[in-house]
Design a protein around this motif. Structure first.
Motif, short mmCIF file in Angstrom:
data_model
loop_
_atom_site.label_atom_id
_atom_site.label_comp_id
_atom_site.label_asym_id
_atom_site.label_seq_id
_atom_site.Cartn_x
_atom_site.Cartn_y
_atom_site.Cartn_z
N VAL A 208 13.44 -7.02 -11.42
CA VAL A 208 12.78 -7.98 -12.30
C VAL A 208 12.80 -7.46 -13.73
CG1 VAL A 208 10.62 -9.17 -12.80
CG2 VAL A 208 11.33 -8.81 -10.42
N SER A 209 12.46 -6.17 -13.90
CA SER A 209 12.48 -5.57 -15.23
C SER A 209 12.42 -4.06 -15.11
CB SER A 209 11.29 -6.07 -16.08
OG SER A 209 10.06 -5.66 -15.51
N THR B 141 8.78 1.96 -16.10
CA THR B 141 8.13 1.10 -15.12
C THR B 141 9.17 0.17 -14.52
OG1 THR B 141 6.02 1.16 -16.31
CG2 THR B 141 6.35 -0.64 -14.73
N ASN C 159 10.01 -2.78 -12.09
CA ASN C 159 9.41 -3.93 -11.44
C ASN C 159 10.46 -4.59 -10.55
OD1 ASN C 159 7.64 -5.93 -10.70
ND2 ASN C 159 7.82 -7.08 -12.63
N SER D 175 11.55 -7.10 -7.05
CA SER D 175 11.14 -8.33 -6.39
C SER D 175 10.37 -8.02 -5.10
CB SER D 175 12.36 -9.19 -6.07
OG SER D 175 13.23 -8.51 -5.19
N ARG D 176 9.76 -9.04 -4.53
CA ARG D 176 8.90 -8.85 -3.36
C ARG D 176 9.67 -8.33 -2.15
NH1 ARG D 176 3.95 -10.91 -3.23
NH2 ARG D 176 4.07 -11.12 -0.95
N THR E 200 7.24 4.63 -12.51
CA THR E 200 6.27 3.80 -11.81
C THR E 200 7.00 2.64 -11.16
OG1 THR E 200 4.56 4.34 -13.45
CG2 THR E 200 4.17 2.40 -12.05
N GLN F 65 6.87 -0.92 -9.12
CA GLN F 65 6.04 -2.08 -8.86
C GLN F 65 6.79 -3.10 -8.01
OE1 GLN F 65 5.14 -3.50 -12.81
NE2 GLN F 65 3.38 -2.13 -13.04
N GLU G 292 6.68 -7.15 -8.01
CA GLU G 292 6.13 -8.31 -8.72
C GLU G 292 4.93 -7.90 -9.57
OE1 GLU G 292 7.62 -11.00 -8.94
OE2 GLU G 292 8.93 -11.17 -7.18
N SER G 293 5.14 -6.82 -10.36
CA SER G 293 4.17 -6.33 -11.35
C SER G 293 2.92 -5.68 -10.75
CB SER G 293 3.74 -7.47 -12.30
OG SER G 293 4.87 -8.01 -12.97
N ILE G 294 2.91 -5.44 -9.44
CA ILE G 294 1.79 -4.75 -8.81
C ILE G 294 2.25 -3.35 -8.39
CG2 ILE G 294 0.17 -4.75 -6.87
CD1 ILE G 294 0.40 -7.78 -6.83
N ASP G 295 1.52 -2.32 -8.84
CA ASP G 295 1.90 -0.94 -8.51
C ASP G 295 1.91 -0.74 -7.00
OD1 ASP G 295 2.07 -0.43 -11.16
OD2 ASP G 295 0.28 0.83 -11.29
#
Length: 651
Positions: free
Chosen positions: A261-262, A271, A273, A275-276, A307, A309, A311-314
């Motif tokens: 994602v990023s 960081t 990020n 995908s699910r 870090t 993640q 979907e933006s959740i650690d």
């Protein structure tokens, strides 16, 4: 009050003048950067750890009334700037149709020295050097060809393939004059053309890390990425998976369907990020995934923490730090190589020789090569050219324990004949001093104890053996069959033998082979019709770590025209003894897997090449018993006449 507008106008006028002067300065600097560079020497280096910092290049658009050759020159220069501006300026040199169809992302060809630009008269193809008369009123099409020495090509996956010694870059450009009377490129091939200097300043080699089948080791797959986009490009390549040549020898913990994602870098932290899909991995595989991602990103200069993640959740993944990267091939006294001195196996400690008490003298044998894993009692030697034998154990030594080829917790193994079935191979009795085929005595007497050893492989003229970390012994006939190639393997105690079919070796002469420290790859030097081949292939193993097959190889060291020995310098670099077309004197080369090669130092009269981990741990042996180690400068050798032969690092 009446003077206020005048002061404001004066300030605006001053600001405009400053802006104009700044613009002129930037254009002048960019024009200077955009020139085709002059000849420069090629030097390989680990760009992933030596960071000159990101350098951003600007480039001017086409000049008014520029000639066709100037348009092509400007277009080539603008390509480096396009890596960070989406090739906006480079497309200004193209017609509208060509700007839409040109794909700059297919590959990058790296050239060295000056690039020659010449006109081609399409009406007289047999005379390509003719410079046409350019009539601005009547001529509507001109062809320009660019020619230079080719160094290598980076494909769409980021894999660098070094060009052959005499390779040339030849790129043709078709130009048309537009309605304003300006020449623009209307026909060209996809991809980029870049000088070696600009390539080094804009690209970086980043090892992507995949898992060995048992997740014990991290195995590198080096890719070249744009320095300014290193984090995101490396991660996308990691998610896509290993290169085709390595695919069947490693695995990945990245779940299918995962996408990036990023990737945001803040100072020393990145960081990531995802995908699910990454949540589909179980806790163990998530830890392995973290090891892959973190180890890959930390090879980019300045990255210290990562870090991860979803979907933006650690995800708060625990890093699996038990997985080894670039394993040290030995323990304890690993830095001390073995040598043969007066028929006795010795450890070379500095300038002193120390006998290896576990091994009996080689009296009566014609030792021509040694191969010793981390456990010396599992080592082998080549007797003459026709036999690979176990090292002769001293009288007080007994066979090691373990199960053949399985590997223990540290990846090592030892073979126990008692645990092997009778039909598993040609089982040799280690206490029987006779050759199993002829029945003749093969244990020569010494003044101390008899030398006890046994044949584990035999043939006509065998390749000097290599023993991998699972104590499988690799050899085979030096002259391969014209129908198909194959390598011969044996467990180090001779109770399991097998062959691995290697079609790409058919009809060649094999000069040297070495298995990588992690056991996932093998480097092979061979030749056919006077042409040298330096190749690396992935090893496919079964669940018990027995080799099953080799994948199709990747070719490295294209600039080397003759080679006769290879060793591993580190996880992704080889040492090679060879020569180039311009210099037939033997030299030591550093050869990157997915990267350029580099001449290190002269290496005439080299009989044996061995290396441990690191750029300094390389030793050459001569047929006069002279041992050479790299001097403090790295470009010279320290020589010791020790009457010692076959220097061999463990592993």
């Amino acid at each position: 009050m009446t003077n206020q507008p005048n002061r404001r106008q004066a300030r605006h006028t001053t600001a405009r003048l400053r802006a104009v002067l700044t613009a002129i300065l930037v254009i002048a600097l960019c024009a200077n950067c955009a020139q085709i560079p002059v000849t420069s020497e090629i030097h390989s280096q680990d760009l992933s750890v030596s960071d000159p910092g990101n350098i951003y290049f600007g480039a001017p658009g086409p000049l008014q009334d520029a000639s066709p050759r100037e348009i092509v020159n400007g277009f080539i220069s603008a390509q480096a700037a396009g890596l960070t501006d989406n090739f906006t300026v480079a497309r200004e040199y193209l017609t509208v149709a060509a700007a839409r169809s040109w794909d700059p992302n297919t590959d990058t060809t790296v050239y060295q020295g000056d690039i020659d630009l010449g006109y081609i008269d399409s009406s007289a193809p047999e005379e390509p050097a003719i410079v046409p008369e350019i009539d601005l009123e009547g001529a509507i099409r001109i062809d320009v060809v660019a020619s230079a020495k080719s160094l290598g090509t980076v494909d769409v996956q980021g894999t660098y393939t070094e060009s052959l010694a005499d390779a040339r870059l030849e790129a043709s450009f078709e130009l048309l004059r537009n309605s304003q009377g300006q020449w623009r490129i209307s026909g060209l091939r996809d991809g980029l053309v870049m000088s070696h200097t600009l390539f080094q300043n804009n690209y970086r080699a980043v090892p992507l890390y995949f898992l060995s089948p048992n997740a014990q080791f991290l195995v590198p797959d080096t890719r070249w990425v744009v320095s300014a986009l290193a984090e995101s490009q490396a991660l996308r390549a990691l998610i896509e998976g290993p290169s085709p040549w390595l695919r069947d020898s490693v695995r990945t913990a990245v779940p299918d369907g995962t996408r990036l994602v990023s990737a945001v870098r803040t100072g020393a932290n990145v960081t990531v990020n995802l995908s699910r899909n990454v949540l589909n991995a179980n806790p163990s595989e998530r830890a392995n995934l973290a090891a892959q991602v973190q180890t890959t990103l930390k090879r980019i200069p300045g990255v210290n923490t990562v870090t991860i993640q979803a979907e933006s959740i650690d995800m708060n993944i625990t890093y699996n730090d038990s997985i080894m990267r670039d394993p040290n091939r030995a323990t304890g006294n690993a830095s001390d190589p073995y040598v043969l001195h007066d028929d006795i196996l010795m450890r070379l400690r500095g300038r002193e020789l120390e006998p290896v008490t576990e091994i009996a003298p080689f009296t009566g044998y014609d030792v021509t090569a040694l191969a010793i894993p981390e456990s010396v009692v599992a080592g082998v030697f080549r007797n003459g050219l026709s036999e690979i034998r176990r090292l002769p154990l001293a009288a007080n030594m007994s066979p090691a324990i373990g199960t053949p080829g399985t590997g223990d917790a540290d990846g090592e193994s030892a073979d126990t004949p008692e645990n092997e079935s009778e039909d598993a191979g040609s089982a040799s009795n280690d206490n029987d001093p006779t050759d199993g085929e002829s029945g003749e005595a093969t244990t020569p007497e010494t003044s101390q104890e008899p030398t006890v050893t046994s044949v584990i492989l035999s043939g006509n003229a065998l390749i000097a053996p290599s023993v991998d970390r699972f104590t499988w012994v690799w050899s085979g006939e030096q002259r391969q069959s014209l129908e198909t190639g194959e390598l011969m393997l044996s467990s180090s105690y001779g109770t399991l033998q097998t062959t691995v079919v290697v079609p790409w070796l058919a009809g060649r002469e094999v000069h040297s082979l070495r298995v990588s420290p992690d056991g996932t790859r093998v480097a092979v030097v061979s030749s056919a019709n006077g042409i040298a081949h330096i190749e690396v292939a992935g090893i496919v193993r079964d669940a018990m770590n027995a080799p099953l097959s080799l994948g199709d190889p990747v070719t490295v060291g294209g600039q080397i025209t003759g080679a006769n020995a290879v060793a591993w310098q580190d996880e992704s670099t080889l040492w090679v003894i060879g020569h180039t077309a311009n210099n037939e004197a033997e030299s030591l080369f550093g050869v990157s897997i997915s990267g350029p090669s580099e001449v290190i130092a002269p290496a005439e009269n080299t009989h044996t090449l061995t290396a441990a981990r690191g750029p300094r741990a390389v030793i050459l042996g001569s047929d006069q018993g002279v041992i050479r180690t790299r001097g403090s400068s790295g470009a010279s050798w320290s020589e010791e006449s020790l009457d010692a032969w076959f220097p061999t690092y463990p592993g």
